[in-house]
Write a protein that holds these residues in place. Structure first.
Motif, PDB file in Angstrom:
ATOM      1  N   TYR A  12      35.525  49.816  32.367  1.00  0.00           N
ATOM      2  CA  TYR A  12      34.789  48.772  31.671  1.00  0.00           C
ATOM      3  C   TYR A  12      34.958  47.472  32.437  1.00  0.00           C
ATOM      4  O   TYR A  12      36.085  47.053  32.709  1.00  0.00           O
ATOM      5  CB  TYR A  12      35.282  48.607  30.230  1.00  0.00           C
ATOM      6  CG  TYR A  12      34.910  49.781  29.364  1.00  0.00           C
ATOM      7  CD1 TYR A  12      33.658  49.847  28.767  1.00  0.00           C
ATOM      8  CD2 TYR A  12      35.796  50.829  29.159  1.00  0.00           C
ATOM      9  CE1 TYR A  12      33.301  50.933  27.983  1.00  0.00           C
ATOM     10  CE2 TYR A  12      35.444  51.921  28.376  1.00  0.00           C
ATOM     11  CZ  TYR A  12      34.194  51.959  27.797  1.00  0.00           C
ATOM     12  OH  TYR A  12      33.840  53.025  27.023  1.00  0.00           O
ATOM     13  N   CYS A  13      33.860  46.843  32.801  1.00  0.00           N
ATOM     14  CA  CYS A  13      33.906  45.607  33.591  1.00  0.00           C
ATOM     15  C   CYS A  13      34.793  44.558  32.934  1.00  0.00           C
ATOM     16  O   CYS A  13      35.554  43.866  33.598  1.00  0.00           O
ATOM     17  CB  CYS A  13      32.504  45.037  33.787  1.00  0.00           C
ATOM     18  SG  CYS A  13      31.497  45.969  34.940  1.00  0.00           S
ATOM     19  N   ASP A  14      34.689  44.419  31.626  1.00  0.00           N
ATOM     20  CA  ASP A  14      35.417  43.368  30.945  1.00  0.00           C
ATOM     21  C   ASP A  14      36.925  43.608  30.904  1.00  0.00           C
ATOM     22  O   ASP A  14      37.674  42.721  30.520  1.00  0.00           O
ATOM     23  CB  ASP A  14      34.854  43.146  29.544  1.00  0.00           C
ATOM     24  CG  ASP A  14      34.621  44.433  28.800  1.00  0.00           C
ATOM     25  OD1 ASP A  14      33.853  45.274  29.303  1.00  0.00           O
ATOM     26  OD2 ASP A  14      35.210  44.603  27.729  1.00  0.00           O
ATOM     27  N   GLU A  15      37.400  44.770  31.340  1.00  0.00           N
ATOM     28  CA  GLU A  15      38.833  45.018  31.450  1.00  0.00           C
ATOM     29  C   GLU A  15      39.362  44.599  32.819  1.00  0.00           C
ATOM     30  O   GLU A  15      40.561  44.614  33.049  1.00  0.00           O
ATOM     31  CB  GLU A  15      39.141  46.499  31.222  1.00  0.00           C
ATOM     32  CG  GLU A  15      38.903  46.949  29.804  1.00  0.00           C
ATOM     33  CD  GLU A  15      39.178  48.432  29.594  1.00  0.00           C
ATOM     34  OE1 GLU A  15      39.394  49.162  30.585  1.00  0.00           O
ATOM     35  OE2 GLU A  15      39.180  48.857  28.435  1.00  0.00           O
ATOM     36  N   CYS A  16      38.474  44.221  33.715  1.00  0.00           N
ATOM     37  CA  CYS A  16      38.840  43.848  35.081  1.00  0.00           C
ATOM     38  C   CYS A  16      39.111  42.346  35.165  1.00  0.00           C
ATOM     39  O   CYS A  16      38.343  41.543  34.635  1.00  0.00           O
ATOM     40  CB  CYS A  16      37.708  44.231  36.033  1.00  0.00           C
ATOM     41  SG  CYS A  16      37.999  43.762  37.745  1.00  0.00           S
ATOM     42  N   ASP A  17      40.190  41.984  35.856  1.00  0.00           N
ATOM     43  CA  ASP A  17      40.537  40.570  36.026  1.00  0.00           C
ATOM     44  C   ASP A  17      39.487  39.797  36.809  1.00  0.00           C
ATOM     45  O   ASP A  17      39.434  38.573  36.728  1.00  0.00           O
ATOM     46  CB  ASP A  17      41.875  40.434  36.762  1.00  0.00           C
ATOM     47  CG  ASP A  17      43.047  40.958  35.949  1.00  0.00           C
ATOM     48  OD1 ASP A  17      42.929  41.042  34.710  1.00  0.00           O
ATOM     49  OD2 ASP A  17      44.078  41.291  36.560  1.00  0.00           O
ATOM     50  N   HIS A  18      38.671  40.481  37.574  1.00  0.00           N
ATOM     51  CA  HIS A  18      37.683  39.815  38.420  1.00  0.00           C
ATOM     52  C   HIS A  18      36.331  39.617  37.732  1.00  0.00           C
ATOM     53  O   HIS A  18      35.492  38.882  38.238  1.00  0.00           O
ATOM     54  CB  HIS A  18      37.477  40.607  39.714  1.00  0.00           C
ATOM     55  CG  HIS A  18      38.718  40.682  40.524  1.00  0.00           C
ATOM     56  ND1 HIS A  18      39.053  39.732  41.451  1.00  0.00           N
ATOM     57  CD2 HIS A  18      39.726  41.584  40.525  1.00  0.00           C
ATOM     58  CE1 HIS A  18      40.203  40.050  41.996  1.00  0.00           C
ATOM     59  NE2 HIS A  18      40.631  41.165  41.454  1.00  0.00           N
ATOM     60  N   PHE A  19      36.124  40.282  36.596  1.00  0.00           N
ATOM     61  CA  PHE A  19      34.839  40.199  35.911  1.00  0.00           C
ATOM     62  C   PHE A  19      34.538  38.755  35.513  1.00  0.00           C
ATOM     63  O   PHE A  19      35.378  38.066  34.946  1.00  0.00           O
ATOM     64  CB  PHE A  19      34.821  41.104  34.678  1.00  0.00           C
ATOM     65  CG  PHE A  19      33.532  41.073  33.919  1.00  0.00           C
ATOM     66  CD1 PHE A  19      32.347  41.448  34.521  1.00  0.00           C
ATOM     67  CD2 PHE A  19      33.496  40.666  32.598  1.00  0.00           C
ATOM     68  CE1 PHE A  19      31.150  41.417  33.830  1.00  0.00           C
ATOM     69  CE2 PHE A  19      32.309  40.642  31.901  1.00  0.00           C
ATOM     70  CZ  PHE A  19      31.138  41.018  32.518  1.00  0.00           C
ATOM     71  N   GLU A  20      33.370  38.322  35.832  1.00  0.00           N
ATOM     72  CA  GLU A  20      32.810  36.992  35.580  1.00  0.00           C
ATOM     73  C   GLU A  20      33.443  35.909  36.450  1.00  0.00           C
ATOM     74  O   GLU A  20      32.845  34.877  36.645  1.00  0.00           O
ATOM     75  CB  GLU A  20      32.876  36.606  34.099  1.00  0.00           C
ATOM     76  CG  GLU A  20      31.962  37.460  33.240  1.00  0.00           C
ATOM     77  CD  GLU A  20      31.959  37.079  31.781  1.00  0.00           C
ATOM     78  OE1 GLU A  20      32.975  36.535  31.288  1.00  0.00           O
ATOM     79  OE2 GLU A  20      30.939  37.330  31.123  1.00  0.00           O
ATOM     80  N   ARG A  21      34.627  36.128  36.982  1.00  0.00           N
ATOM     81  CA  ARG A  21      35.243  35.145  37.876  1.00  0.00           C
ATOM     82  C   ARG A  21      34.751  35.363  39.300  1.00  0.00           C
ATOM     83  O   ARG A  21      34.248  34.447  39.926  1.00  0.00           O
ATOM     84  CB  ARG A  21      36.765  35.259  37.799  1.00  0.00           C
ATOM     85  CG  ARG A  21      37.487  34.181  38.570  1.00  0.00           C
ATOM     86  CD  ARG A  21      38.970  34.360  38.537  1.00  0.00           C
ATOM     87  NE  ARG A  21      39.274  35.580  39.289  1.00  0.00           N
ATOM     88  CZ  ARG A  21      40.421  36.192  39.271  1.00  0.00           C
ATOM     89  NH1 ARG A  21      41.392  35.744  38.528  1.00  0.00           N
ATOM     90  NH2 ARG A  21      40.619  37.285  39.986  1.00  0.00           N
ATOM     91  N   ASP A  22      34.921  36.595  39.821  1.00  0.00           N
ATOM     92  CA  ASP A  22      34.504  36.939  41.185  1.00  0.00           C
ATOM     93  C   ASP A  22      33.390  37.966  41.206  1.00  0.00           C
ATOM     94  O   ASP A  22      32.903  38.309  42.279  1.00  0.00           O
ATOM     95  CB  ASP A  22      35.657  37.577  41.980  1.00  0.00           C
ATOM     96  CG  ASP A  22      36.936  36.808  41.949  1.00  0.00           C
ATOM     97  OD1 ASP A  22      36.881  35.571  42.001  1.00  0.00           O
ATOM     98  OD2 ASP A  22      37.993  37.436  41.880  1.00  0.00           O
ATOM     99  N   CYS A  23      33.037  38.508  40.050  1.00  0.00           N
ATOM    100  CA  CYS A  23      32.140  39.653  40.019  1.00  0.00           C
ATOM    101  C   CYS A  23      31.286  39.626  38.751  1.00  0.00           C
ATOM    102  O   CYS A  23      31.826  39.477  37.653  1.00  0.00           O
ATOM    103  CB  CYS A  23      32.989  40.927  40.061  1.00  0.00           C
ATOM    104  SG  CYS A  23      32.057  42.453  40.145  1.00  0.00           S
ATOM    105  N   PRO A  24      29.983  39.789  38.884  1.00  0.00           N
ATOM    106  CA  PRO A  24      29.119  39.789  37.704  1.00  0.00           C
ATOM    107  C   PRO A  24      29.135  41.127  36.950  1.00  0.00           C
ATOM    108  O   PRO A  24      28.579  41.233  35.869  1.00  0.00           O
ATOM    109  CB  PRO A  24      27.730  39.528  38.290  1.00  0.00           C
ATOM    110  CG  PRO A  24      27.800  40.113  39.659  1.00  0.00           C
ATOM    111  CD  PRO A  24      29.210  39.877  40.123  1.00  0.00           C
ATOM    112  N   GLY A  25      29.755  42.123  37.527  1.00  0.00           N
ATOM    113  CA  GLY A  25      29.793  43.449  36.908  1.00  0.00           C
ATOM    114  C   GLY A  25      29.061  44.470  37.746  1.00  0.00           C
ATOM    115  O   GLY A  25      28.238  44.121  38.602  1.00  0.00           O
ATOM    116  N   CYS A  26      29.347  45.723  37.527  1.00  0.00           N
ATOM    117  CA  CYS A  26      28.795  46.808  38.341  1.00  0.00           C
ATOM    118  C   CYS A  26      27.278  46.926  38.226  1.00  0.00           C
ATOM    119  O   CYS A  26      26.582  46.979  39.233  1.00  0.00           O
ATOM    120  CB  CYS A  26      29.456  48.116  37.962  1.00  0.00           C
ATOM    121  SG  CYS A  26      31.223  48.113  38.296  1.00  0.00           S
ATOM    122  N   ASP A  27      26.787  46.978  37.009  1.00  0.00           N
ATOM    123  CA  ASP A  27      25.342  47.103  36.833  1.00  0.00           C
ATOM    124  C   ASP A  27      24.625  45.845  37.293  1.00  0.00           C
ATOM    125  O   ASP A  27      23.597  45.914  37.962  1.00  0.00           O
ATOM    126  CB  ASP A  27      24.993  47.390  35.370  1.00  0.00           C
ATOM    127  CG  ASP A  27      25.284  48.822  34.975  1.00  0.00           C
ATOM    128  OD1 ASP A  27      25.502  49.665  35.862  1.00  0.00           O
ATOM    129  OD2 ASP A  27      25.301  49.098  33.766  1.00  0.00           O
TER     130      ASP A  27
END
Length: 104
Positions: A12-27
């Motif tokens: 799940y993207c939102d479980e990743c420390d990088h989500f929204e900070r360095d990464c918009p998400g996989c999809d």
């Protein structure tokens, strides 16, 4: 509160420390996630295979899951034991999502 933004691989993207900070998400990035710049690739091979080549909603629909693509770019900071636990969690998440899809 977890929003549960699923990926094709079962994370799940939102479980990743990088989500929204360095990464918009996989999809959102079509598999061009934050770590690809460190792995000498443009796209996550799991995402490329599942979403772009096989056109699956996620890897739970693939008979080859988990394939070698899951192990190609393993985080060197994660132990073998941690990686095995993460893979089991991913498989559980995918099977849960597949069952929910089949029930609709």
């Amino acid at each position: 509160m977890t929003r549960e933004i699923p990926t094709v691989c079962g994370m799940y993207c939102d479980e990743c420390d990088h989500f929204e900070r360095d990464c918009p998400g996989c999809d959102e990035s079509d598999g061009s996630v934050f770590w690809t710049e460190f792995a000498d690739t443009d796209v996550c091979p799991v995402h490329e295979c599942c979403a772009n080549e096989k056109k699956f909603a996620h890897c739970g629909f693939c008979n080859e899951m988990p394939c070698e693509k899951y192990f190609r770019f393993r985080d060197p900071d994660v132990s073998e034991e941690e990686a095995a636990k993460m893979l089991e969690k991913q498989k559980e998440n995918l099977m849960k999502r597949k069952r929910a899809y089949e029930e609709t």
